[in-house]
Design a protein around this motif. Sequence first.
Motif, PDB file in Angstrom:
ATOM      1  N   PHE A   1      45.994  38.294  35.122  1.00  0.00           N
ATOM      2  CA  PHE A   1      45.489  39.649  35.401  1.00  0.00           C
ATOM      3  C   PHE A   1      46.144  40.269  36.627  1.00  0.00           C
ATOM      4  O   PHE A   1      45.853  41.399  36.994  1.00  0.00           O
ATOM      5  CB  PHE A   1      43.957  39.594  35.606  1.00  0.00           C
ATOM      6  CG  PHE A   1      43.530  38.422  36.459  1.00  0.00           C
ATOM      7  CD1 PHE A   1      43.710  38.430  37.828  1.00  0.00           C
ATOM      8  CD2 PHE A   1      42.989  37.281  35.866  1.00  0.00           C
ATOM      9  CE1 PHE A   1      43.339  37.341  38.605  1.00  0.00           C
ATOM     10  CE2 PHE A   1      42.624  36.177  36.629  1.00  0.00           C
ATOM     11  CZ  PHE A   1      42.800  36.212  38.009  1.00  0.00           C
TER      12      PHE A   1
ATOM     13  N   MET B   1      44.635  38.443  51.551  1.00  0.00           N
ATOM     14  CA  MET B   1      44.354  38.710  50.139  1.00  0.00           C
ATOM     15  C   MET B   1      45.408  39.614  49.520  1.00  0.00           C
ATOM     16  O   MET B   1      45.175  40.247  48.496  1.00  0.00           O
ATOM     17  CB  MET B   1      42.996  39.410  49.994  1.00  0.00           C
ATOM     18  CG  MET B   1      41.827  38.561  50.399  1.00  0.00           C
ATOM     19  SD  MET B   1      40.294  39.384  49.954  1.00  0.00           S
ATOM     20  CE  MET B   1      39.100  38.265  50.663  1.00  0.00           C
ATOM     21  N   GLY B   2      46.548  39.715  50.180  1.00  0.00           N
ATOM     22  CA  GLY B   2      47.631  40.516  49.631  1.00  0.00           C
ATOM     23  C   GLY B   2      48.419  39.677  48.639  1.00  0.00           C
ATOM     24  O   GLY B   2      47.846  38.899  47.875  1.00  0.00           O
TER      25      GLY B   2
ATOM     26  N   GLY C   1      50.596  36.686  47.195  1.00  0.00           N
ATOM     27  CA  GLY C   1      50.804  35.281  47.489  1.00  0.00           C
ATOM     28  C   GLY C   1      49.541  34.460  47.575  1.00  0.00           C
ATOM     29  O   GLY C   1      48.437  34.989  47.652  1.00  0.00           O
ATOM     30  N   GLU C   2      49.726  33.148  47.537  1.00  0.00           N
ATOM     31  CA  GLU C   2      48.607  32.205  47.614  1.00  0.00           C
ATOM     32  C   GLU C   2      48.680  31.524  48.996  1.00  0.00           C
ATOM     33  O   GLU C   2      49.557  30.685  49.232  1.00  0.00           O
ATOM     34  CB  GLU C   2      48.743  31.188  46.462  1.00  0.00           C
ATOM     35  CG  GLU C   2      47.845  29.983  46.559  1.00  0.00           C
ATOM     36  CD  GLU C   2      46.381  30.290  46.861  1.00  0.00           C
ATOM     37  OE1 GLU C   2      45.781  31.156  46.208  1.00  0.00           O
ATOM     38  OE2 GLU C   2      45.837  29.648  47.785  1.00  0.00           O
TER      39      GLU C   2
ATOM     40  N   SER D   1      41.705  34.071  51.092  1.00  0.00           N
ATOM     41  CA  SER D   1      41.350  33.992  49.679  1.00  0.00           C
ATOM     42  C   SER D   1      42.288  33.028  48.949  1.00  0.00           C
ATOM     43  O   SER D   1      43.504  33.095  49.114  1.00  0.00           O
ATOM     44  CB  SER D   1      41.445  35.386  49.060  1.00  0.00           C
ATOM     45  OG  SER D   1      41.123  35.338  47.691  1.00  0.00           O
ATOM     46  N   THR D   2      41.717  32.138  48.154  1.00  0.00           N
ATOM     47  CA  THR D   2      42.545  31.188  47.403  1.00  0.00           C
ATOM     48  C   THR D   2      42.168  31.150  45.931  1.00  0.00           C
ATOM     49  O   THR D   2      41.006  31.369  45.569  1.00  0.00           O
ATOM     50  CB  THR D   2      42.434  29.761  47.987  1.00  0.00           C
ATOM     51  OG1 THR D   2      43.239  28.878  47.182  1.00  0.00           O
ATOM     52  CG2 THR D   2      41.003  29.250  47.994  1.00  0.00           C
TER      53      THR D   2
ATOM     54  N   SER E   1      38.751  32.633  44.397  1.00  0.00           N
ATOM     55  CA  SER E   1      38.897  33.463  43.204  1.00  0.00           C
ATOM     56  C   SER E   1      38.495  32.642  41.997  1.00  0.00           C
ATOM     57  O   SER E   1      39.265  31.820  41.521  1.00  0.00           O
ATOM     58  CB  SER E   1      40.350  33.921  43.064  1.00  0.00           C
ATOM     59  OG  SER E   1      40.717  34.644  44.210  1.00  0.00           O
TER      60      SER E   1
ATOM     61  N   HIS F   1      36.550  33.876  38.900  1.00  0.00           N
ATOM     62  CA  HIS F   1      36.871  34.719  37.738  1.00  0.00           C
ATOM     63  C   HIS F   1      36.513  34.166  36.370  1.00  0.00           C
ATOM     64  O   HIS F   1      36.889  34.757  35.349  1.00  0.00           O
ATOM     65  CB  HIS F   1      38.360  35.104  37.725  1.00  0.00           C
ATOM     66  CG  HIS F   1      38.838  35.760  38.976  1.00  0.00           C
ATOM     67  ND1 HIS F   1      38.122  36.717  39.641  1.00  0.00           N
ATOM     68  CD2 HIS F   1      39.968  35.584  39.710  1.00  0.00           C
ATOM     69  CE1 HIS F   1      38.797  37.109  40.706  1.00  0.00           C
ATOM     70  NE2 HIS F   1      39.907  36.445  40.786  1.00  0.00           N
TER      71      HIS F   1
ATOM     72  N   ASN G   1      40.988  45.417  38.100  1.00  0.00           N
ATOM     73  CA  ASN G   1      41.881  46.568  38.276  1.00  0.00           C
ATOM     74  C   ASN G   1      42.967  46.522  37.224  1.00  0.00           C
ATOM     75  O   ASN G   1      43.458  45.447  36.870  1.00  0.00           O
ATOM     76  CB  ASN G   1      42.499  46.532  39.673  1.00  0.00           C
ATOM     77  CG  ASN G   1      41.442  46.735  40.733  1.00  0.00           C
ATOM     78  OD1 ASN G   1      40.694  47.692  40.699  1.00  0.00           O
ATOM     79  ND2 ASN G   1      41.363  45.799  41.665  1.00  0.00           N
TER      80      ASN G   1
ATOM     81  N   CYS H   1      42.994  45.127  44.673  1.00  0.00           N
ATOM     82  CA  CYS H   1      43.247  43.702  44.447  1.00  0.00           C
ATOM     83  C   CYS H   1      44.100  43.494  43.211  1.00  0.00           C
ATOM     84  O   CYS H   1      43.804  44.034  42.153  1.00  0.00           O
ATOM     85  CB  CYS H   1      41.950  42.947  44.201  1.00  0.00           C
ATOM     86  SG  CYS H   1      40.731  43.198  45.465  1.00  0.00           S
ATOM     87  N   GLY H   2      45.131  42.697  43.350  1.00  0.00           N
ATOM     88  CA  GLY H   2      45.925  42.307  42.185  1.00  0.00           C
ATOM     89  C   GLY H   2      46.949  43.333  41.764  1.00  0.00           C
ATOM     90  O   GLY H   2      47.668  43.133  40.798  1.00  0.00           O
TER      91      GLY H   2
HETATM   92  N1  SAH Z   1      46.246  34.337  45.890  1.00  0.00           N
HETATM   93  C1  SAH Z   1      44.982  34.526  46.477  1.00  0.00           C
HETATM   94  C2  SAH Z   1      44.890  35.768  47.341  1.00  0.00           C
HETATM   95  C3  SAH Z   1      45.594  36.997  46.879  1.00  0.00           C
HETATM   96  S1  SAH Z   1      44.952  37.796  45.448  1.00  0.00           S
HETATM   97  C4  SAH Z   1      43.910  34.535  45.423  1.00  0.00           C
HETATM   98  O1  SAH Z   1      44.222  34.605  44.258  1.00  0.00           O
HETATM   99  O2  SAH Z   1      42.748  34.436  45.805  1.00  0.00           O
HETATM  100  C5  SAH Z   1      43.547  38.664  46.136  1.00  0.00           C
HETATM  101  C6  SAH Z   1      42.367  38.804  45.177  1.00  0.00           C
HETATM  102  O3  SAH Z   1      42.656  39.748  44.154  1.00  0.00           O
HETATM  103  C7  SAH Z   1      42.005  37.515  44.473  1.00  0.00           C
HETATM  104  O4  SAH Z   1      40.602  37.345  44.460  1.00  0.00           O
HETATM  105  C8  SAH Z   1      42.531  37.782  43.072  1.00  0.00           C
HETATM  106  O5  SAH Z   1      41.934  36.963  42.122  1.00  0.00           O
HETATM  107  C9  SAH Z   1      42.199  39.241  42.921  1.00  0.00           C
HETATM  108  N2  SAH Z   1      42.862  39.913  41.825  1.00  0.00           N
HETATM  109  C10 SAH Z   1      44.094  39.686  41.310  1.00  0.00           C
HETATM  110  N3  SAH Z   1      44.351  40.546  40.295  1.00  0.00           N
HETATM  111  C11 SAH Z   1      43.264  41.335  40.179  1.00  0.00           C
HETATM  112  C12 SAH Z   1      42.927  42.437  39.324  1.00  0.00           C
HETATM  113  N4  SAH Z   1      43.778  42.894  38.402  1.00  0.00           N
HETATM  114  N5  SAH Z   1      41.717  43.025  39.489  1.00  0.00           N
HETATM  115  C13 SAH Z   1      40.851  42.599  40.428  1.00  0.00           C
HETATM  116  N6  SAH Z   1      41.126  41.572  41.272  1.00  0.00           N
HETATM  117  C14 SAH Z   1      42.303  40.950  41.140  1.00  0.00           C
END
Ligand code: SAH
Length: 342
Positions: free
Chosen positions: A117, A155-156, A158-159, A190-191, A213, A215, A289, A332-333
């Motif tokens: 996603f 939370m930008g 990358g992991e 955030s991981t 995360s 989900h 999103n 996010c994402g």
């Molecule tokens: N890699 C880390 C941090 C960056 S992503 C992680 O995955 O946690 C930041 C957040 O955005 C995470 O919670 C991720 O799952 C979320 N995210 C990624 N794509 C998204 C989307 N399309 N809609 C909503 N949240 C999303």
Amino acid sequence: MPEDMKSMTERELKEALAAMGEPAYRAAQIYRWLHSGVQSFDEMTNISKKLRENLVEKYYISYAAIEKKLVSDYDDTRKYLFSFHDGERVESVLMKYRHGYTSCISTQAGCKMGCTFCATGQGGFVRNLTPSEMLSQIQTEQKDNGIRISNVVLMGMGEPLDNFDNVMRFLELVSSENGMNIGMRHISLSTCGIVPKIYELADKKLQLTLSVSLHAPNDQIRSRTMPVNRKYPIETLLEACRYYAETTNRRISFEYAMIDNVNDSHACAEELARRLKGMLCHVNLIPVNTVSGTGYRKSKKERMTEFMSVLERAGIAVTVRRTLGSDINASCGQLRRSEKED
Ligand code: SAH
Ligand code: SF4
């Protein structure tokens, strides 16, 4: 090859300058300059020209140059596309809340984790960011807006736990007294769930907020949307989360992006509630999103309300996250390495 001076701790800088015959207070002066966001040694006006010339030979100062900036019409959110010395680019988002400014920074250019996603995941991985490159994103945003940033979220792009050592060093630098002095309680990481690293982080007993995360409520759905789950299945992840909460006494924040007909059913809510029961945690529901090419849609309002009430009835703290910057693909994402917009 010149060394990256802004990634050095104050102590390392003291040792390096002592070896050049400089007193400790000089290292402290330089450290303050670096963390105030200077981009060259020439800006360090209380340092002699001779020393500045010596430093240029041995070190460089990394910074984040603004390639592009977008300002949301709705809520003043700003999305930056930054480039670093090798031309590599990342995005970062500056958000304004009642309590101050929050910067959402990237920790890697791209990401290896491939969540289906996420726009970053679709673009693949390029390289890890250095600690100084993480700091520089915050510094450039402060400078560009004439503000002080009080909160940082990793939370930008990358992991963060896949770039563990650099992220740990960044945390030490950003929270240091002579640095930006942003306390751990003002930082969230955030991981996607790299289990061994969650244990390692827990044992450091930092006071930061850990977001996980999640989900999905089970392996079947989670492995489909988040490949990392095939390596670290959900129960293994939740076990690590319980350990984290108990060791640090900090509440974990679970992120749950609601995707229409994928993870938003009544049964999903009940399964999630069962799994999280009794844990020191909080669930953040986010309408997913849109990212082009994924085919996913946001859950309907009624589904979100129902999902929320199932969790609430089970005694789990839950909120629906407000989406900022959606008109500029800053949510996010939605972050990418290019200027391409969907
Ligand atoms: N890699 C880390 C941090 C960056 S992503 C992680 O995955 O946690 C930041 C957040 O955005 C995470 O919670 C991720 O799952 C979320 N995210 C990624 N794509 C998204 C989307 N399309 N809609 C909503 N949240 C999303
Ligand atoms: Fe990487 Fe996080 Fe995007 Fe997954 S959601 S691909 S871990 S940035």
